[in-house]
Design a protein around this motif. Sequence first.
Motif, short mmCIF file in Angstrom:
data_model
loop_
_atom_site.label_atom_id
_atom_site.label_comp_id
_atom_site.label_asym_id
_atom_site.label_seq_id
_atom_site.Cartn_x
_atom_site.Cartn_y
_atom_site.Cartn_z
N GLN A 190 0.86 -1.18 0.00
CA GLN A 190 0.00 0.00 0.00
C GLN A 190 0.89 1.22 0.00
OE1 GLN A 190 -3.51 0.30 0.04
NE2 GLN A 190 -3.07 2.48 -0.22
N MET A 191 0.73 2.07 -0.99
CA MET A 191 1.55 3.27 -1.10
C MET A 191 0.65 4.50 -1.06
SD MET A 191 4.39 2.18 -3.92
CE MET A 191 3.20 2.06 -5.26
N ASN A 192 0.92 5.38 -0.13
CA ASN A 192 0.15 6.61 0.05
C ASN A 192 1.03 7.83 -0.17
OD1 ASN A 192 -2.08 4.99 0.91
ND2 ASN A 192 -1.23 4.93 2.98
N SER A 193 0.39 8.97 -0.32
CA SER A 193 1.12 10.23 -0.50
C SER A 193 2.20 10.09 -1.56
CB SER A 193 1.74 10.67 0.83
OG SER A 193 0.76 10.83 1.83
N LEU A 194 1.82 9.54 -2.69
CA LEU A 194 2.79 9.26 -3.74
C LEU A 194 3.40 10.54 -4.29
CD1 LEU A 194 0.91 6.33 -5.44
CD2 LEU A 194 3.25 6.23 -4.59
N LYS A 195 4.67 10.42 -4.67
CA LYS A 195 5.43 11.54 -5.20
C LYS A 195 5.91 11.19 -6.61
CE LYS A 195 7.28 12.38 -0.56
NZ LYS A 195 8.52 12.51 0.26
N PRO A 196 6.19 12.20 -7.43
CA PRO A 196 6.72 11.91 -8.78
C PRO A 196 7.97 11.04 -8.74
CG PRO A 196 6.02 14.19 -8.65
CD PRO A 196 5.90 13.63 -7.26
N GLU A 197 8.77 11.16 -7.70
CA GLU A 197 9.99 10.34 -7.62
C GLU A 197 9.71 8.88 -7.30
OE1 GLU A 197 9.37 13.26 -6.09
OE2 GLU A 197 10.23 13.30 -4.05
N ASP A 198 8.46 8.54 -7.02
CA ASP A 198 8.08 7.14 -6.85
C ASP A 198 7.85 6.45 -8.19
OD1 ASP A 198 6.13 8.16 -4.04
OD2 ASP A 198 8.05 7.10 -3.97
N THR A 199 7.87 7.22 -9.26
CA THR A 199 7.66 6.65 -10.58
C THR A 199 8.75 5.64 -10.91
OG1 THR A 199 6.53 8.62 -11.41
CG2 THR A 199 7.56 7.18 -13.05
N ALA A 200 8.33 4.43 -11.24
CA ALA A 200 9.27 3.34 -11.51
C ALA A 200 8.48 2.09 -11.91
CB ALA A 200 10.13 3.04 -10.28
N VAL A 201 9.21 1.08 -12.34
CA VAL A 201 8.63 -0.24 -12.48
C VAL A 201 8.83 -0.95 -11.15
CG1 VAL A 201 8.66 -2.44 -13.68
CG2 VAL A 201 9.10 -0.32 -14.95
N TYR A 202 7.76 -1.49 -10.62
CA TYR A 202 7.81 -2.16 -9.32
C TYR A 202 7.76 -3.67 -9.54
CZ TYR A 202 7.26 2.20 -6.82
OH TYR A 202 7.47 3.45 -6.28
N TYR A 203 8.69 -4.36 -8.89
CA TYR A 203 8.81 -5.80 -9.02
C TYR A 203 8.57 -6.48 -7.68
CZ TYR A 203 11.33 -4.64 -13.32
OH TYR A 203 11.70 -4.15 -14.56
N CYS A 204 7.91 -7.60 -7.73
CA CYS A 204 7.73 -8.45 -6.56
C CYS A 204 8.70 -9.62 -6.67
CB CYS A 204 6.29 -8.95 -6.52
SG CYS A 204 5.92 -10.10 -5.19
N ALA A 205 9.25 -10.05 -5.54
CA ALA A 205 10.22 -11.13 -5.58
C ALA A 205 10.04 -12.05 -4.37
CB ALA A 205 11.63 -10.57 -5.60
N VAL A 206 10.39 -13.31 -4.58
CA VAL A 206 10.28 -14.35 -3.56
C VAL A 206 11.67 -14.67 -3.00
CG1 VAL A 206 9.53 -16.69 -3.06
CG2 VAL A 206 8.31 -15.34 -4.77
N GLY A 207 11.76 -14.75 -1.71
CA GLY A 207 13.02 -15.02 -1.07
C GLY A 207 13.66 -16.32 -1.52
N ARG A 208 14.99 -16.35 -1.48
CA ARG A 208 15.74 -17.49 -1.99
C ARG A 208 15.81 -18.62 -0.97
NH1 ARG A 208 19.48 -17.68 -6.09
NH2 ARG A 208 19.44 -15.40 -6.27
N PHE A 209 15.89 -18.29 0.31
CA PHE A 209 16.11 -19.33 1.31
C PHE A 209 14.97 -19.34 2.33
CE2 PHE A 209 20.18 -20.11 -0.31
CZ PHE A 209 20.83 -18.91 -0.54
N VAL A 210 14.61 -20.52 2.78
CA VAL A 210 13.56 -20.67 3.77
C VAL A 210 13.94 -19.91 5.04
CG1 VAL A 210 12.38 -22.30 5.31
CG2 VAL A 210 12.76 -22.89 2.89
N GLY A 211 13.03 -19.07 5.51
CA GLY A 211 13.21 -18.37 6.76
C GLY A 211 14.13 -17.17 6.73
N ARG A 212 14.81 -16.93 5.64
CA ARG A 212 15.77 -15.84 5.53
C ARG A 212 15.04 -14.54 5.21
NH1 ARG A 212 21.32 -17.07 4.14
NH2 ARG A 212 22.36 -15.13 3.61
N PHE A 213 15.52 -13.43 5.75
CA PHE A 213 14.88 -12.12 5.54
C PHE A 213 15.95 -11.11 5.20
CE2 PHE A 213 12.05 -8.77 5.58
CZ PHE A 213 12.27 -7.83 6.59
N SER A 214 15.79 -10.43 4.05
CA SER A 214 16.81 -9.50 3.61
C SER A 214 16.20 -8.47 2.68
CB SER A 214 17.92 -10.26 2.87
OG SER A 214 18.84 -9.38 2.28
#
Length: 125
Positions: A82-106
């Motif tokens: 959820q993105m609020n108060s969007l700014k022109p500098e937020d303009t980009a392609v947004y990608y979703c990604a799945v973590g590589r290792f079980v339980g790892r957070f980075s």
Amino acid sequence: QVQVVESGGGLVQAGGSLRLSCTASGRTLSLYAMGWFRQAPGKERECVAAINWSGSSTYYADSVKGRSTISRDNAKNTVYLQMNSLKPEDTAVYYCAVGRFVGRFSSLWNEYDYWGQGTQVTVSS
């Protein structure tokens, strides 16, 4: 094969809001961190937000902190941004990604091994 699909991008005026969704199939997402990254023309890909497998830990880039919320619904294999108060500098392609290792957070892009095709977010001034 893991498939990741983003949706919810679009054109919005500055100050507006968008909710990005990401659904993944082919992997039990409840075991992995999920991340949202973005890349603007001429800039490096950066992690906007990330969430650990249970949703108990989150990361936000300073540029979006206080304006964005990442969440997940493991029953639906879906993560949201959820993105609020969007700014022109937020303009980009947004990608979703799945973590590589079980339980790892980075927030590092090389800790994620499955990526969606991206969804364009354009914020007009």
